[in-house]
Design a protein around this motif. Sequence first.
Motif, PDB file in Angstrom:
ATOM      1  N   SER A 133      41.478  40.223  33.981  1.00  0.00           N
ATOM      2  CA  SER A 133      43.578  39.844  33.936  1.00  0.00           C
ATOM      3  C   SER A 133      43.508  40.962  35.583  1.00  0.00           C
ATOM      4  O   SER A 133      44.011  39.940  36.594  1.00  0.00           O
ATOM      5  CB  SER A 133      44.319  39.512  33.610  1.00  0.00           C
ATOM      6  N   ARG A 134      43.689  42.006  35.589  1.00  0.00           N
ATOM      7  CA  ARG A 134      43.778  42.760  36.248  1.00  0.00           C
ATOM      8  C   ARG A 134      43.106  43.074  37.412  1.00  0.00           C
ATOM      9  O   ARG A 134      43.170  42.799  38.507  1.00  0.00           O
ATOM     10  CB  ARG A 134      43.677  44.073  35.938  1.00  0.00           C
ATOM     11  N   ALA A 135      41.801  42.148  37.220  1.00  0.00           N
ATOM     12  CA  ALA A 135      40.062  42.344  37.908  1.00  0.00           C
ATOM     13  C   ALA A 135      41.045  40.828  39.672  1.00  0.00           C
ATOM     14  O   ALA A 135      40.626  41.275  40.480  1.00  0.00           O
ATOM     15  CB  ALA A 135      39.527  41.537  37.451  1.00  0.00           C
ATOM     16  N   LEU A 136      41.474  40.478  38.253  1.00  0.00           N
ATOM     17  CA  LEU A 136      41.818  38.686  39.455  1.00  0.00           C
ATOM     18  C   LEU A 136      43.395  39.142  40.377  1.00  0.00           C
ATOM     19  O   LEU A 136      43.615  38.464  41.311  1.00  0.00           O
ATOM     20  CB  LEU A 136      42.523  37.612  38.405  1.00  0.00           C
ATOM     21  N   ALA A 137      43.901  40.397  39.360  1.00  0.00           N
ATOM     22  CA  ALA A 137      45.133  40.393  40.244  1.00  0.00           C
ATOM     23  C   ALA A 137      45.308  41.528  41.868  1.00  0.00           C
ATOM     24  O   ALA A 137      46.060  41.667  41.437  1.00  0.00           O
ATOM     25  CB  ALA A 137      46.303  41.155  39.104  1.00  0.00           C
ATOM     26  N   ASP A 138      43.864  41.840  41.561  1.00  0.00           N
ATOM     27  CA  ASP A 138      43.412  42.552  42.948  1.00  0.00           C
ATOM     28  C   ASP A 138      43.545  44.065  42.099  1.00  0.00           C
ATOM     29  O   ASP A 138      43.896  44.848  43.283  1.00  0.00           O
ATOM     30  CB  ASP A 138      43.379  42.363  44.193  1.00  0.00           C
ATOM     31  N   ALA A 139      43.860  44.260  41.124  1.00  0.00           N
ATOM     32  CA  ALA A 139      44.160  46.071  40.696  1.00  0.00           C
ATOM     33  C   ALA A 139      43.344  46.798  40.927  1.00  0.00           C
ATOM     34  O   ALA A 139      41.996  46.529  41.569  1.00  0.00           O
ATOM     35  CB  ALA A 139      43.894  45.960  39.236  1.00  0.00           C
ATOM     36  N   PRO A 140      44.676  47.616  41.856  1.00  0.00           N
ATOM     37  CA  PRO A 140      43.460  49.049  42.596  1.00  0.00           C
ATOM     38  C   PRO A 140      42.746  49.514  41.496  1.00  0.00           C
ATOM     39  O   PRO A 140      41.517  50.567  42.525  1.00  0.00           O
ATOM     40  CB  PRO A 140      44.652  49.484  43.522  1.00  0.00           C
ATOM     41  N   ASP A 141      42.796  49.700  40.506  1.00  0.00           N
ATOM     42  CA  ASP A 141      42.162  50.228  39.593  1.00  0.00           C
ATOM     43  C   ASP A 141      41.299  49.718  38.888  1.00  0.00           C
ATOM     44  O   ASP A 141      39.876  50.890  38.508  1.00  0.00           O
ATOM     45  CB  ASP A 141      42.673  51.127  38.427  1.00  0.00           C
ATOM     46  N   ILE A 142      40.541  48.620  39.492  1.00  0.00           N
ATOM     47  CA  ILE A 142      39.153  47.746  39.371  1.00  0.00           C
ATOM     48  C   ILE A 142      38.390  48.493  39.853  1.00  0.00           C
ATOM     49  O   ILE A 142      38.572  48.281  41.094  1.00  0.00           O
ATOM     50  CB  ILE A 142      39.573  46.901  38.602  1.00  0.00           C
ATOM     51  N   ARG A 143      37.339  48.666  39.424  1.00  0.00           N
ATOM     52  CA  ARG A 143      36.355  48.740  40.646  1.00  0.00           C
ATOM     53  C   ARG A 143      35.485  47.459  41.549  1.00  0.00           C
ATOM     54  O   ARG A 143      35.867  46.454  40.514  1.00  0.00           O
ATOM     55  CB  ARG A 143      34.997  48.979  39.664  1.00  0.00           C
ATOM     56  N   LYS A 144      35.228  47.704  42.527  1.00  0.00           N
ATOM     57  CA  LYS A 144      34.936  46.026  43.914  1.00  0.00           C
ATOM     58  C   LYS A 144      34.237  44.767  43.452  1.00  0.00           C
ATOM     59  O   LYS A 144      33.945  43.653  43.368  1.00  0.00           O
ATOM     60  CB  LYS A 144      34.654  47.025  44.906  1.00  0.00           C
ATOM     61  N   ASP A 145      32.941  46.267  43.058  1.00  0.00           N
ATOM     62  CA  ASP A 145      31.972  44.904  42.438  1.00  0.00           C
ATOM     63  C   ASP A 145      32.323  44.467  40.998  1.00  0.00           C
ATOM     64  O   ASP A 145      31.600  43.290  40.461  1.00  0.00           O
ATOM     65  CB  ASP A 145      30.779  45.992  41.703  1.00  0.00           C
ATOM     66  N   THR A 146      33.504  45.123  39.894  1.00  0.00           N
ATOM     67  CA  THR A 146      33.421  44.706  38.839  1.00  0.00           C
ATOM     68  C   THR A 146      34.465  43.100  39.405  1.00  0.00           C
ATOM     69  O   THR A 146      34.461  42.184  38.901  1.00  0.00           O
ATOM     70  CB  THR A 146      34.282  45.247  38.195  1.00  0.00           C
ATOM     71  N   LYS A 147      35.651  43.133  40.418  1.00  0.00           N
ATOM     72  CA  LYS A 147      36.197  42.212  40.551  1.00  0.00           C
ATOM     73  C   LYS A 147      35.904  41.096  41.041  1.00  0.00           C
ATOM     74  O   LYS A 147      35.867  40.339  40.733  1.00  0.00           O
ATOM     75  CB  LYS A 147      37.131  42.939  41.918  1.00  0.00           C
TER      76      LYS A 147
ATOM     77  N   ARG B  91      50.029  29.391  37.607  1.00  0.00           N
ATOM     78  CA  ARG B  91      50.695  30.201  38.883  1.00  0.00           C
ATOM     79  C   ARG B  91      52.605  29.950  38.095  1.00  0.00           C
ATOM     80  O   ARG B  91      53.056  31.505  37.660  1.00  0.00           O
ATOM     81  CB  ARG B  91      50.964  29.634  40.375  1.00  0.00           C
ATOM     82  N   ALA B  92      53.104  29.073  37.148  1.00  0.00           N
ATOM     83  CA  ALA B  92      53.893  29.767  36.820  1.00  0.00           C
ATOM     84  C   ALA B  92      54.055  30.516  35.510  1.00  0.00           C
ATOM     85  O   ALA B  92      55.246  31.423  35.531  1.00  0.00           O
ATOM     86  CB  ALA B  92      54.464  28.360  36.036  1.00  0.00           C
ATOM     87  N   GLY B  93      53.050  31.151  34.942  1.00  0.00           N
ATOM     88  CA  GLY B  93      52.660  32.274  34.102  1.00  0.00           C
ATOM     89  C   GLY B  93      52.502  33.268  34.960  1.00  0.00           C
ATOM     90  O   GLY B  93      52.866  34.109  34.227  1.00  0.00           O
ATOM     91  N   VAL B  94      51.348  33.178  35.534  1.00  0.00           N
ATOM     92  CA  VAL B  94      51.552  34.305  36.895  1.00  0.00           C
ATOM     93  C   VAL B  94      52.999  35.112  36.822  1.00  0.00           C
ATOM     94  O   VAL B  94      53.599  36.255  36.991  1.00  0.00           O
ATOM     95  CB  VAL B  94      50.745  33.690  37.941  1.00  0.00           C
ATOM     96  N   ARG B  95      54.087  34.076  37.491  1.00  0.00           N
ATOM     97  CA  ARG B  95      54.785  34.403  37.769  1.00  0.00           C
ATOM     98  C   ARG B  95      55.712  35.261  36.685  1.00  0.00           C
ATOM     99  O   ARG B  95      56.663  35.341  36.936  1.00  0.00           O
ATOM    100  CB  ARG B  95      55.853  33.333  38.054  1.00  0.00           C
ATOM    101  N   LEU B  96      56.060  34.806  35.303  1.00  0.00           N
ATOM    102  CA  LEU B  96      56.431  34.949  34.439  1.00  0.00           C
ATOM    103  C   LEU B  96      55.818  36.065  34.537  1.00  0.00           C
ATOM    104  O   LEU B  96      56.793  37.111  33.695  1.00  0.00           O
ATOM    105  CB  LEU B  96      57.206  33.774  33.330  1.00  0.00           C
ATOM    106  N   ARG B  97      54.845  36.497  34.609  1.00  0.00           N
ATOM    107  CA  ARG B  97      54.303  38.175  33.908  1.00  0.00           C
ATOM    108  C   ARG B  97      54.795  38.990  34.974  1.00  0.00           C
ATOM    109  O   ARG B  97      54.757  40.215  34.739  1.00  0.00           O
ATOM    110  CB  ARG B  97      53.020  37.975  33.508  1.00  0.00           C
ATOM    111  N   THR B  98      54.145  38.667  36.245  1.00  0.00           N
ATOM    112  CA  THR B  98      54.303  39.155  37.229  1.00  0.00           C
ATOM    113  C   THR B  98      55.334  39.403  38.090  1.00  0.00           C
ATOM    114  O   THR B  98      55.419  40.942  39.008  1.00  0.00           O
ATOM    115  CB  THR B  98      52.766  39.645  38.256  1.00  0.00           C
TER     116      THR B  98
END
Length: 350
Positions: free
Chosen positions: A38-52, A68-75
């Motif tokens: 989930s964090r990789a798909l959200a482009d989280a800065p602490d996830i490695r680029k090759d993992t993303k 997208r509705a779920g993403v909006r509710l969560r984030t």
Amino acid sequence: MSKSGTSETPEKITLAPGERPTLKTIARLSGLAVPTVSRALADAPDIRKDTKARIREIANQIGYRPNRAGVRLRTGRTNVISIVMSTEHDMMNHTARLISSVASALRGTPYHMIITPYFPDEDPMVPIRYIVETGSADGLIINQIEPNDPRVDYLIEHKFPFVTHGRTGDCARHAYFDYDNTSYGELAVKALAGRGRKNIAMLAPPKNQTYAQSMIDGATRTAAEYGVQFSVIEGANAHNDNPVIEQAMIPVFENDDRPDGLIAPSIGGCVTMISTVEKMGFVLEQDFDMVAKEAITFLRRFRSGILVVEEDIDQAGNFLARALMHRISAPTEPPMQELDRPDDTAFRVD
């Protein structure tokens, strides 16, 4: 597959019978935990680029699309970026190129791009307020910037991420990409004076916009330096429809003190100006020379004698997308800013 985040994505990924492409599916195929996916798909800065990259490749292969509705509710985010653009005809000459370059820069990121148009007779604040008040996008790209732009003031006041294609008079406080139109005005006059032209006229953009004022300032200053006459054509601007520009050009060339050098800020304005004066019997490179700026390669095919300077819209769109994603993810960091400066080598004459 290794859980280290460094292994390669398999060439062929197969879902189990009846299995839907979900975060759990990607986690199973990648060997990573669901929160990591989930964090990789959200482009989280602490996830490695090759993992993303690996996670996104798996997501693409299995056809995963986030709810997208779920993403909006969560984030609290929509993962939507909106380009707010006028429908004025002349602006459409490079609109497709700009949209394409923004879309390319967003490829492989969590963001989805939408276009929010507004009409010339519409208050440009209307779409801005709508997006901010409804939260229908995470950030905005806006253009046709004015020195004291109320849209910029509003977005800063509401702490809403945005980037401008163009600069305000107080541009230090916001992210932007701009073409140095002061330099364009200077170089255009210099090129025409270098061809012996003494009376130069410009079809300017709308004078309320920053880039028009910059272009006129650069041309005015350089004309004084070279001892040539400079004027702005009255009664039309480069965003007007062709008949309006034609009607403004005719009296200018019926005058005994007619221009022998012309400057256009765009393809549409240039073509209309040349077509109009050619109908009156004047010949390019004999009776007058023309300098024009274009975002797509066209003008030299129309008339080979035009002095053309190219504006890199691909560079602009790429930077605008990256700068806006930066504003969304790092709102407390200094805004990204870039100015594209043409020089004497910018003119294409062969």
